[in-house]
Design a protein around this motif. Structure first.
Motif, mmCIF file in Angstrom:
data_model
loop_
_atom_site.group_PDB
_atom_site.id
_atom_site.type_symbol
_atom_site.label_atom_id
_atom_site.label_comp_id
_atom_site.label_asym_id
_atom_site.label_seq_id
_atom_site.Cartn_x
_atom_site.Cartn_y
_atom_site.Cartn_z
ATOM 1 N N TRP A 36 -4.226 0.955 -5.254
ATOM 2 C CA TRP A 36 -4.377 2.496 -6.231
ATOM 3 C C TRP A 36 -5.899 2.965 -5.801
ATOM 4 O O TRP A 36 -5.885 4.312 -5.500
ATOM 5 N N ASP A 37 -6.888 2.014 -6.106
ATOM 6 C CA ASP A 37 -8.047 2.767 -5.975
ATOM 7 C C ASP A 37 -8.297 3.233 -4.089
ATOM 8 O O ASP A 37 -8.776 4.661 -3.781
ATOM 9 N N LYS A 38 -7.830 2.924 -3.671
ATOM 10 C CA LYS A 38 -7.644 2.927 -1.742
ATOM 11 C C LYS A 38 -6.877 4.425 -1.506
ATOM 12 O O LYS A 38 -7.315 5.143 -0.968
ATOM 13 N N ALA A 39 -5.427 3.694 -2.006
ATOM 14 C CA ALA A 39 -4.715 5.527 -1.926
ATOM 15 C C ALA A 39 -5.606 6.396 -2.543
ATOM 16 O O ALA A 39 -5.492 7.696 -2.038
ATOM 17 N N LEU A 40 -5.835 6.551 -4.130
ATOM 18 C CA LEU A 40 -6.511 7.654 -4.455
ATOM 19 C C LEU A 40 -7.680 8.438 -3.406
ATOM 20 O O LEU A 40 -7.669 9.403 -3.060
ATOM 21 N N LEU A 73 1.993 8.936 -4.280
ATOM 22 C CA LEU A 73 0.640 10.005 -4.695
ATOM 23 C C LEU A 73 1.232 11.463 -3.691
ATOM 24 O O LEU A 73 1.000 12.772 -3.934
ATOM 25 N N TRP A 74 2.330 10.780 -3.098
ATOM 26 C CA TRP A 74 1.378 11.889 -1.771
ATOM 27 C C TRP A 74 3.316 12.714 -1.477
ATOM 28 O O TRP A 74 3.060 13.751 -0.824
ATOM 29 N N LEU A 75 4.372 11.859 -1.767
ATOM 30 C CA LEU A 75 6.025 12.486 -1.636
ATOM 31 C C LEU A 75 6.454 13.390 -2.628
ATOM 32 O O LEU A 75 5.864 13.792 -3.788
ATOM 33 N N TYR A 77 0.929 -0.985 0.006
ATOM 34 C CA TYR A 77 -0.084 -0.046 0.332
ATOM 35 C C TYR A 77 0.758 1.537 -0.154
ATOM 36 O O TYR A 77 0.823 2.767 -0.996
ATOM 37 N N ALA A 78 2.047 1.551 0.614
ATOM 38 C CA ALA A 78 2.835 2.351 1.081
ATOM 39 C C ALA A 78 3.026 2.704 -0.729
ATOM 40 O O ALA A 78 4.537 3.904 -0.968
ATOM 41 N N ILE A 79 3.776 1.598 -1.313
ATOM 42 C CA ILE A 79 4.110 2.109 -2.996
ATOM 43 C C ILE A 79 3.110 2.961 -3.544
ATOM 44 O O ILE A 79 3.544 3.507 -4.271
ATOM 45 N N ALA A 80 1.961 3.094 -3.091
ATOM 46 C CA ALA A 80 0.590 3.507 -4.089
ATOM 47 C C ALA A 80 0.674 4.834 -2.932
ATOM 48 O O ALA A 80 0.885 5.917 -3.703
ATOM 49 N N ARG A 81 0.602 4.580 -1.741
ATOM 50 C CA ARG A 81 0.273 6.050 -1.316
ATOM 51 C C ARG A 81 1.711 7.396 -1.424
ATOM 52 O O ARG A 81 1.725 8.592 -1.084
ATOM 53 N N PRO A 129 0.044 15.546 -4.725
ATOM 54 C CA PRO A 129 0.785 15.664 -5.564
ATOM 55 C C PRO A 129 0.801 15.177 -6.671
ATOM 56 O O PRO A 129 0.527 15.493 -8.153
ATOM 57 N N GLY A 130 0.354 14.000 -6.287
ATOM 58 C CA GLY A 130 0.505 12.849 -7.710
ATOM 59 C C GLY A 130 -1.258 12.300 -8.010
ATOM 60 O O GLY A 130 -0.965 11.103 -8.251
ATOM 61 N N PHE A 131 -1.819 13.049 -7.694
ATOM 62 C CA PHE A 131 -3.453 13.180 -8.037
ATOM 63 C C PHE A 131 -3.383 12.537 -9.650
ATOM 64 O O PHE A 131 -4.529 11.897 -10.054
ATOM 65 N N ASN A 132 -3.050 13.634 -9.854
ATOM 66 C CA ASN A 132 -3.619 13.847 -11.650
ATOM 67 C C ASN A 132 -2.297 13.180 -12.131
ATOM 68 O O ASN A 132 -1.996 13.367 -13.851
ATOM 69 N N ARG A 133 -1.947 12.260 -11.860
ATOM 70 C CA ARG A 133 -0.916 11.387 -12.680
ATOM 71 C C ARG A 133 -0.475 9.997 -12.593
ATOM 72 O O ARG A 133 -1.809 9.802 -11.707
ATOM 73 N N SER A 134 -0.318 9.498 -13.776
ATOM 74 C CA SER A 134 -0.245 7.976 -13.236
ATOM 75 C C SER A 134 1.200 7.312 -13.262
ATOM 76 O O SER A 134 2.244 8.308 -13.130
ATOM 77 N N PHE A 135 1.154 6.052 -12.667
ATOM 78 C CA PHE A 135 2.421 5.676 -11.561
ATOM 79 C C PHE A 135 2.555 4.181 -12.427
ATOM 80 O O PHE A 135 1.908 3.632 -12.402
ATOM 81 N N SER A 136 4.519 3.705 -13.106
ATOM 82 C CA SER A 136 4.568 2.635 -13.312
ATOM 83 C C SER A 136 4.120 1.580 -13.153
ATOM 84 O O SER A 136 3.306 0.277 -13.411
#
Length: 379
Positions: free
Chosen positions: A238-242, A52-54, A45-49, A219-226
């Motif tokens: 990812w749904d939970k983190a968003l 998104l947040w750092l 879960y930390a991978i998603a969070r 800050p990562g709310f409007n983008r995607s990640f590998s």
């Protein structure tokens, strides 16, 4: 597969402590801070969070393994021994990048090639494939970094660098990275109920990052990640983190954030970028000279990255501007002023010694962050 992983948040030189602080604020403990990286144990879960947040990290990498290697055989066997089948599926695409510093194995192309061969052999063995691997699926970008003969192999979970927030539709000649801009804001004591000014806003990065911080928008709310495409990570995280990011955003928080610049073209670009970030009404933009700054507020914050005068011919002009700025801002003793510049004579030109100075790198330029703390009102 175990649910706990070791994550590495990479950081620009001088920002490691800021990144570590952000990781701790997300609730992760046992954080190890080294040059250019912050390492910690966490769940998937930390991978998603973290992605998104750092705000100030460059990337979030997943550590696959570390070992010593002074020969190509040791590099091959050490890489092959890692549990690649747990991460990369049969059709996974896995480009390998590398770097080597103060190591016996100094040829980066050779190291990359050997690491790639070792992974191919391991995956063919584990997935029961006799011929070549198709590599037609999701991307798993691998990095093999050698430092003093120690090999660190990671998977890049971010994809594009975390500074790419997705709002920058235009920029000037020397744009400030979003991650550094966020750090400049975080290194102040600014609170959301205080006015915030950038007198050299350029394409608007510092005020936009301040607005995202002010409303607690990820800050990562409007983008995607590998890692969103990776099979071994449950897509539900990812749904939970968003969802968490949406719940924590405070879109109703009023803010007094202002960006000004001498160049009207830059003001237009800044306005467009703010609109793209969904912050159109939050930042007020104005075309003006920095030395024309005026405010009736009893205190506030000025955070700016003015021109450094690095180009031949610009230096004298820039240094005169620093002097005039010092004179103009003398009238605001209760304001806190933060200036990032590579000009080592800044304090003398500005006419005041900084309360504090911090070494930072803007891209590859060595700079200082001059911090002038405003006098407490009534003292």
């Amino acid at each position: 597969m175990k649910n706990t992983v070791t994550l590495i948040a990479t950081a620009a030189m001088g920002l490691e402590a800021v990144v570590a602080n952000e990781v701790c604020q997300l609730g992760y403990e046992d954080v190890a801070v080294e040059n250019g990286r912050v390492t910690f144990e966490a769940d998937h879960y930390a991978i998603a969070r973290c992605n998104l947040w750092l705000r100030t990290a460059d990337r979030v990498k997943l550590l696959i393994g570390e070992f010593e290697a002074k020969t190509y055989d040791e590099l091959f066997e050490g890489t092959k021994a890692l549990p690649w089948e747990q991460y990369i599926p049969e059709d996974g695409k896995f480009p390998v990048t590398g770097k080597s510093h103060k190591s016996t194995l100094y040829s980066v192309p050779d190291c990359q090639s050997i690491v790639k061969k070792a992974i191919v052999e391991k995956l063919k063995q584990k997935h029961g494939i006799a011929s070549w691997l198709e590599e037609s699926g999701a991307e798993y970008k691998i990095e093999a970094a050698l430092l003093k003969d120690k090999v660190t192999i990671t998977l890049d979970t971010s994809g594009a660098g975390l500074h790419k927030r997705g709002y920058r539709v235009g920029q000037g000649d020397a744009p400030l990275k979003e991650t550094l801009a966020a750090a400049l804001v975080q290194l102040t004591n600014w609170r959301v109920d205080e006015p915030f000014y950038d007198l050299f806003c350029g394409s608007g990065t510092i005020p936009i990052e301040a607005a995202l911080i002010g409303q607690n928008i990820a800050p990562g709310f409007n983008r995607s990640f590998s890692a969103e495409e990776w099979q071994f990570i449950n897509s539900a995280i990812w749904d939970k983190a968003l969802e968490e990011a949406e719940d924590l955003a405070n879109y109703d928080q009023p803010l007094a954030i202002y960006g000004s610049d001498l160049d009207p073209k830059m003001i237009d670009i800044a306005r467009e970028n703010a609109m793209e970030a969904g912050l159109a009404d939050l930042v007020q933009w104005k075309q003006m000279q920095a030395t024309d700054f005026h405010s009736n507020e009893s205190g506030g914050y000025i955070v700016s990255n003015p021109p450094y005068g690095e180009r031949i011919g610009d230096k004298k002009e820039v240094e005169e501007m620093y002097q005039k700025l010092g004179v103009a801002l003398k009238d605001y003793p209760t304001w806190s002023i933060y200036i990032l510049t590579a000009n080592e004579k800044f304090e003398a030109l500005f006419g005041q010694k900084a309360s504090k100075k911090r070494k930072l790198f803007n891209a590859f330029i060595k700079t200082d962050y001059y911090q002038y703390f405003g006098k407490k009102i009534g003292k």
